[in-house]
Scaffold this active site. Structure first.
Site, PDB file in Angstrom:
ATOM      1  N   GLU A 186       7.737 -21.337   8.128  1.00  0.00           N
ATOM      2  CA  GLU A 186       7.954 -20.442   9.262  1.00  0.00           C
ATOM      3  C   GLU A 186       9.047 -20.963  10.196  1.00  0.00           C
ATOM      4  OE1 GLU A 186       5.229 -21.252  13.021  1.00  0.00           O
ATOM      5  OE2 GLU A 186       4.056 -20.465  11.343  1.00  0.00           O
ATOM      6  N   GLU A 239       0.808  -1.220   0.000  1.00  0.00           N
ATOM      7  CA  GLU A 239       0.000   0.000   0.000  1.00  0.00           C
ATOM      8  C   GLU A 239       0.847   1.278   0.000  1.00  0.00           C
ATOM      9  OE1 GLU A 239      -2.596  -0.671   3.333  1.00  0.00           O
ATOM     10  OE2 GLU A 239      -4.039  -1.785   2.110  1.00  0.00           O
TER      11      GLU A 239
END
Length: 315
Positions: A125, A94
Protein backbone atom coordinates in the site's frame (compact mmCIF):
# COMPACT_ATOMS: atom_id res chain seq x y z
CA UNK A 1 17.49 4.43 13.61
CA UNK A 2 16.72 6.19 10.34
CA UNK A 3 13.08 5.08 10.45
CA UNK A 4 12.26 7.02 13.62
CA UNK A 5 11.49 10.39 11.94
CA UNK A 6 9.26 8.65 9.40
CA UNK A 7 7.45 6.77 12.18
CA UNK A 8 6.94 10.02 14.08
CA UNK A 9 5.61 11.75 10.94
CA UNK A 10 3.21 8.88 10.30
CA UNK A 11 1.93 8.96 13.89
CA UNK A 12 1.36 12.69 13.55
CA UNK A 13 -0.59 12.15 10.31
CA UNK A 14 -2.74 9.44 11.89
CA UNK A 15 -3.46 11.65 14.92
CA UNK A 16 -4.99 14.24 12.58
CA UNK A 17 -7.36 11.82 10.78
CA UNK A 18 -11.01 11.54 11.77
CA UNK A 19 -10.99 7.84 10.89
CA UNK A 20 -8.16 7.26 13.39
CA UNK A 21 -9.58 9.33 16.28
CA UNK A 22 -9.67 7.74 19.75
CA UNK A 23 -13.01 7.84 21.57
CA UNK A 24 -12.49 7.87 25.34
CA UNK A 25 -16.19 7.21 25.97
CA UNK A 26 -15.77 3.75 24.39
CA UNK A 27 -12.64 2.81 26.36
CA UNK A 28 -14.63 0.32 28.43
CA UNK A 29 -16.51 -1.28 25.51
CA UNK A 30 -14.92 -4.68 26.16
CA UNK A 31 -16.62 -4.80 29.58
CA UNK A 32 -20.14 -4.23 28.22
CA UNK A 33 -22.74 -6.96 27.57
CA UNK A 34 -22.71 -8.28 24.02
CA UNK A 35 -26.16 -6.86 23.24
CA UNK A 36 -25.05 -3.38 24.33
CA UNK A 37 -21.94 -3.57 22.11
CA UNK A 38 -24.18 -4.66 19.21
CA UNK A 39 -26.49 -1.68 19.87
CA UNK A 40 -23.54 0.72 19.89
CA UNK A 41 -22.17 -0.73 16.66
CA UNK A 42 -25.57 -0.61 14.97
CA UNK A 43 -26.00 3.03 16.01
CA UNK A 44 -22.61 3.85 14.52
CA UNK A 45 -23.48 2.08 11.26
CA UNK A 46 -26.70 4.12 11.06
CA UNK A 47 -24.57 7.27 10.65
CA UNK A 48 -23.13 6.13 7.34
CA UNK A 49 -26.08 6.72 4.94
CA UNK A 50 -26.38 10.31 6.16
CA UNK A 51 -22.69 10.90 5.52
CA UNK A 52 -23.10 9.48 2.01
CA UNK A 53 -26.21 11.65 1.44
CA UNK A 54 -24.14 14.77 2.10
CA UNK A 55 -21.95 13.89 -0.89
CA UNK A 56 -24.61 12.89 -3.43
CA UNK A 57 -23.98 15.87 -5.77
CA UNK A 58 -20.29 14.94 -6.05
CA UNK A 59 -21.16 11.27 -6.52
CA UNK A 60 -23.69 12.06 -9.26
CA UNK A 61 -21.24 14.31 -11.10
CA UNK A 62 -18.60 11.56 -11.01
CA UNK A 63 -21.10 8.97 -12.30
CA UNK A 64 -22.12 11.16 -15.26
CA UNK A 65 -18.47 11.65 -16.18
CA UNK A 66 -17.75 7.90 -15.95
CA UNK A 67 -20.85 6.96 -17.97
CA UNK A 68 -19.93 9.40 -20.74
CA UNK A 69 -16.52 7.77 -21.13
CA UNK A 70 -17.77 4.21 -20.81
CA UNK A 71 -20.32 4.89 -23.56
CA UNK A 72 -17.29 5.48 -25.81
CA UNK A 73 -15.76 2.13 -24.83
CA UNK A 74 -13.82 3.19 -21.76
CA UNK A 75 -13.21 1.12 -18.65
CA UNK A 76 -13.97 1.67 -14.96
CA UNK A 77 -10.94 0.87 -12.80
CA UNK A 78 -10.85 0.74 -8.99
CA UNK A 79 -7.49 0.98 -7.21
CA UNK A 80 -6.95 0.58 -3.48
CA UNK A 81 -5.13 -1.29 -0.73
CA UNK A 82 -6.44 -3.53 2.04
CA UNK A 83 -10.17 -3.28 2.70
CA UNK A 84 -10.58 -0.49 0.13
CA UNK A 85 -8.89 -2.57 -2.55
CA UNK A 86 -10.94 -5.65 -1.68
CA UNK A 87 -14.18 -3.67 -1.96
CA UNK A 88 -13.14 -2.46 -5.41
CA UNK A 89 -12.34 -6.00 -6.56
CA UNK A 90 -15.70 -7.17 -5.15
CA UNK A 91 -17.64 -4.49 -7.01
CA UNK A 92 -15.79 -5.14 -10.27
CA UNK A 93 -16.27 -8.92 -10.03
CA UNK A 94 -20.04 -8.54 -9.61
CA UNK A 95 -20.53 -6.44 -12.76
CA UNK A 96 -20.26 -9.25 -15.37
CA UNK A 97 -23.02 -11.49 -13.91
CA UNK A 98 -25.26 -8.54 -13.01
CA UNK A 99 -24.84 -6.32 -16.06
CA UNK A 100 -23.16 -8.60 -18.62
CA UNK A 101 -20.16 -6.27 -18.81
CA UNK A 102 -17.33 -7.32 -21.10
CA UNK A 103 -14.21 -8.93 -19.61
CA UNK A 104 -11.98 -6.09 -18.44
CA UNK A 105 -14.70 -3.43 -18.71
CA UNK A 106 -14.78 -2.97 -14.91
CA UNK A 107 -11.45 -3.73 -13.20
CA UNK A 108 -10.48 -3.97 -9.54
CA UNK A 109 -6.79 -3.42 -8.68
CA UNK A 110 -5.57 -4.20 -5.17
CA UNK A 111 -2.08 -3.32 -3.95
CA UNK A 112 -0.10 -6.55 -3.90
CA UNK A 113 -2.24 -8.31 -6.50
CA UNK A 114 -4.77 -11.16 -6.10
CA UNK A 115 -2.85 -12.62 -3.14
CA UNK A 116 -3.73 -9.47 -1.16
CA UNK A 117 -7.44 -10.37 -1.33
CA UNK A 118 -6.91 -12.90 1.46
CA UNK A 119 -3.54 -12.07 3.04
CA UNK A 120 -1.69 -8.87 3.89
CA UNK A 121 1.07 -8.03 1.39
CA UNK A 122 3.61 -6.03 3.37
CA UNK A 123 4.52 -2.65 1.99
CA UNK A 124 2.28 -2.84 -1.09
CA UNK A 125 0.00 0.00 0.00
CA UNK A 126 3.02 2.29 0.43
CA UNK A 127 4.11 2.00 -3.22
CA UNK A 128 3.15 4.62 -5.79
CA UNK A 129 5.40 2.79 -8.26
CA UNK A 130 3.33 -0.38 -7.86
CA UNK A 131 0.17 1.56 -8.72
CA UNK A 132 1.84 2.97 -11.81
CA UNK A 133 2.97 -0.50 -12.91
CA UNK A 134 -0.52 -1.98 -12.36
CA UNK A 135 -2.12 0.79 -14.44
CA UNK A 136 0.60 0.61 -17.12
CA UNK A 137 -0.40 -3.03 -17.63
CA UNK A 138 -3.90 -1.81 -18.56
CA UNK A 139 -2.63 0.68 -21.18
CA UNK A 140 -4.91 3.49 -19.98
CA UNK A 141 -6.71 5.75 -22.46
CA UNK A 142 -8.53 9.09 -21.99
CA UNK A 143 -11.84 7.17 -22.13
CA UNK A 144 -10.96 5.21 -18.98
CA UNK A 145 -11.96 6.20 -15.44
CA UNK A 146 -9.80 5.39 -12.42
CA UNK A 147 -11.25 5.46 -8.89
CA UNK A 148 -8.70 5.61 -6.08
CA UNK A 149 -10.22 4.25 -2.86
CA UNK A 150 -8.69 4.88 0.57
CA UNK A 151 -10.31 5.42 3.96
CA UNK A 152 -7.48 7.65 5.17
CA UNK A 153 -7.26 9.44 1.83
CA UNK A 154 -3.46 9.29 2.04
CA UNK A 155 -2.59 5.70 1.00
CA UNK A 156 0.32 6.04 -1.47
CA UNK A 157 -0.98 3.25 -3.76
CA UNK A 158 -4.39 4.93 -4.19
CA UNK A 159 -3.01 8.47 -4.47
CA UNK A 160 -0.32 7.29 -6.88
CA UNK A 161 -2.91 5.52 -9.02
CA UNK A 162 -4.99 8.69 -9.34
CA UNK A 163 -1.98 10.92 -10.04
CA UNK A 164 -0.64 8.59 -12.72
CA UNK A 165 -4.07 8.03 -14.31
CA UNK A 166 -4.60 11.78 -14.50
CA UNK A 167 -1.22 12.23 -16.19
CA UNK A 168 -2.38 9.73 -18.82
CA UNK A 169 -5.54 11.75 -19.50
CA UNK A 170 -7.94 9.33 -17.81
CA UNK A 171 -10.84 10.57 -15.66
CA UNK A 172 -9.98 10.31 -11.97
CA UNK A 173 -12.11 9.97 -8.83
CA UNK A 174 -10.78 9.99 -5.28
CA UNK A 175 -12.97 8.26 -2.66
CA UNK A 176 -11.86 8.90 0.91
CA UNK A 177 -13.37 9.00 4.40
CA UNK A 178 -11.54 12.07 5.74
CA UNK A 179 -12.01 15.72 4.81
CA UNK A 180 -9.19 17.59 3.07
CA UNK A 181 -7.60 14.37 1.82
CA UNK A 182 -4.65 14.19 -0.57
CA UNK A 183 -6.58 11.60 -2.59
CA UNK A 184 -9.59 13.83 -3.27
CA UNK A 185 -7.29 16.78 -4.03
CA UNK A 186 -5.39 14.73 -6.62
CA UNK A 187 -8.54 13.66 -8.49
CA UNK A 188 -10.87 15.35 -11.00
CA UNK A 189 -13.75 14.34 -8.73
CA UNK A 190 -13.16 14.17 -4.97
CA UNK A 191 -15.68 12.31 -2.81
CA UNK A 192 -15.09 12.47 0.94
CA UNK A 193 -17.54 10.53 3.11
CA UNK A 194 -16.90 11.59 6.71
CA UNK A 195 -18.80 9.19 8.99
CA UNK A 196 -16.71 9.93 12.07
CA UNK A 197 -14.30 7.91 14.24
CA UNK A 198 -14.63 4.14 14.29
CA UNK A 199 -16.07 2.07 17.15
CA UNK A 200 -12.69 0.29 17.37
CA UNK A 201 -10.01 2.97 16.97
CA UNK A 202 -8.64 2.99 13.42
CA UNK A 203 -10.57 -0.10 12.26
CA UNK A 204 -11.61 1.39 8.93
CA UNK A 205 -13.20 -1.83 7.69
CA UNK A 206 -16.17 -0.73 9.81
CA UNK A 207 -17.99 2.55 9.03
CA UNK A 208 -15.43 3.62 6.43
CA UNK A 209 -15.69 0.27 4.66
CA UNK A 210 -19.49 0.45 4.72
CA UNK A 211 -19.38 3.98 3.29
CA UNK A 212 -17.03 2.90 0.51
CA UNK A 213 -19.25 -0.08 -0.33
CA UNK A 214 -22.31 2.18 -0.61
CA UNK A 215 -20.52 4.63 -2.91
CA UNK A 216 -19.03 1.89 -5.10
CA UNK A 217 -22.53 0.37 -5.39
CA UNK A 218 -23.75 3.75 -6.68
CA UNK A 219 -20.82 4.29 -9.07
CA UNK A 220 -21.20 0.97 -10.84
CA UNK A 221 -24.99 0.53 -10.64
CA UNK A 222 -26.03 4.03 -11.72
CA UNK A 223 -23.36 4.06 -14.43
CA UNK A 224 -24.86 0.83 -15.78
CA UNK A 225 -28.36 2.37 -15.63
CA UNK A 226 -27.05 5.31 -17.68
CA UNK A 227 -25.53 2.86 -20.17
CA UNK A 228 -28.88 1.12 -20.74
CA UNK A 229 -28.02 -2.01 -18.79
CA UNK A 230 -31.42 -1.92 -17.06
CA UNK A 231 -35.01 -1.44 -18.19
CA UNK A 232 -36.69 0.40 -15.36
CA UNK A 233 -35.40 -1.45 -12.31
CA UNK A 234 -34.97 -4.78 -14.11
CA UNK A 235 -31.55 -6.33 -14.83
CA UNK A 236 -32.18 -6.90 -18.51
CA UNK A 237 -28.49 -7.52 -19.25
CA UNK A 238 -28.17 -10.26 -16.62
CA UNK A 239 -26.04 -13.19 -17.78
CA UNK A 240 -27.89 -16.47 -17.26
CA UNK A 241 -24.86 -18.55 -16.25
CA UNK A 242 -26.56 -20.88 -13.75
CA UNK A 243 -29.98 -22.30 -12.86
CA UNK A 244 -30.86 -19.44 -10.49
CA UNK A 245 -30.00 -16.81 -13.10
CA UNK A 246 -31.90 -18.69 -15.84
CA UNK A 247 -34.98 -18.63 -13.61
CA UNK A 248 -34.37 -14.94 -12.92
CA UNK A 249 -34.09 -14.30 -16.67
CA UNK A 250 -37.51 -15.81 -17.30
CA UNK A 251 -38.97 -13.79 -14.42
CA UNK A 252 -37.48 -10.54 -15.74
CA UNK A 253 -38.97 -11.15 -19.19
CA UNK A 254 -42.33 -11.87 -17.55
CA UNK A 255 -42.22 -8.70 -15.45
CA UNK A 256 -41.24 -6.56 -18.43
CA UNK A 257 -43.75 -7.99 -20.90
CA UNK A 258 -46.57 -9.73 -19.01
CA UNK A 259 -46.19 -12.63 -21.46
CA UNK A 260 -47.03 -16.23 -20.62
CA UNK A 261 -44.50 -18.99 -19.98
CA UNK A 262 -44.67 -20.50 -23.46
CA UNK A 263 -44.20 -17.13 -25.16
CA UNK A 264 -41.27 -16.34 -22.88
CA UNK A 265 -39.55 -19.66 -23.54
CA UNK A 266 -40.02 -19.18 -27.29
CA UNK A 267 -38.65 -15.63 -27.18
CA UNK A 268 -35.61 -16.67 -25.15
CA UNK A 269 -34.97 -19.56 -27.50
CA UNK A 270 -35.20 -17.22 -30.51
CA UNK A 271 -32.71 -14.78 -28.95
CA UNK A 272 -30.12 -17.26 -27.61
CA UNK A 273 -31.22 -16.58 -24.04
CA UNK A 274 -30.58 -12.82 -24.23
CA UNK A 275 -33.11 -11.25 -21.86
CA UNK A 276 -33.06 -7.78 -23.40
CA UNK A 277 -33.53 -9.17 -26.92
CA UNK A 278 -36.36 -11.43 -25.78
CA UNK A 279 -38.19 -8.49 -24.18
CA UNK A 280 -37.82 -6.44 -27.36
CA UNK A 281 -38.99 -9.35 -29.51
CA UNK A 282 -42.13 -9.70 -27.41
CA UNK A 283 -42.97 -6.02 -26.91
CA UNK A 284 -42.23 -4.98 -30.50
CA UNK A 285 -43.43 -8.24 -32.10
CA UNK A 286 -40.20 -8.76 -34.04
CA UNK A 287 -38.01 -11.83 -34.60
CA UNK A 288 -34.70 -12.50 -32.87
CA UNK A 289 -32.34 -11.14 -35.56
CA UNK A 290 -34.43 -7.95 -35.89
CA UNK A 291 -34.33 -7.44 -32.12
CA UNK A 292 -30.55 -7.82 -32.19
CA UNK A 293 -30.18 -5.28 -35.01
CA UNK A 294 -32.45 -2.74 -33.31
CA UNK A 295 -30.51 -3.03 -30.05
CA UNK A 296 -27.17 -2.71 -31.83
CA UNK A 297 -28.34 0.50 -33.54
CA UNK A 298 -29.56 1.81 -30.18
CA UNK A 299 -26.25 1.08 -28.38
CA UNK A 300 -28.01 -1.51 -26.24
CA UNK A 301 -30.65 0.89 -24.85
CA UNK A 302 -33.91 -1.07 -24.77
CA UNK A 303 -36.21 1.96 -24.57
CA UNK A 304 -34.55 3.52 -27.63
CA UNK A 305 -34.81 0.24 -29.54
CA UNK A 306 -38.49 -0.06 -28.64
CA UNK A 307 -39.12 3.50 -29.87
CA UNK A 308 -37.32 2.73 -33.12
CA UNK A 309 -39.31 -0.48 -33.61
CA UNK A 310 -42.64 1.32 -33.03
CA UNK A 311 -41.64 4.17 -35.36
CA UNK A 312 -40.73 1.65 -38.05
CA UNK A 313 -44.03 -0.21 -37.57
CA UNK A 314 -46.03 3.02 -37.91
CA UNK A 315 -44.26 3.86 -41.16
Amino acid sequence: MTSAPHSHDLRTQLDSLTTEAFRPELAGIDQLPTLEIARLMNAEDARVPGAVAACLPQIAAAIDAVAERMSRGGRLVYAGAGTAGRLGVLDASECPPTFNTRPGQVVGLIAGGPEAMVTSVEGAEDSRELARADLDALALTPDDSVVGVSASGRTPYAVGAVEYARSRGALTIGLACNAGSALAAAADHGIEIVAGPELITGSTRLKSGTAQKLVLNMLSTITMIRLGKTYGNLMVDVRASNAKLRARSRRIVALATGAGEEEIEAALAATDGEVKNAILALLADVDGPTAARLLERSDGHLRAALAAAHASAEQ
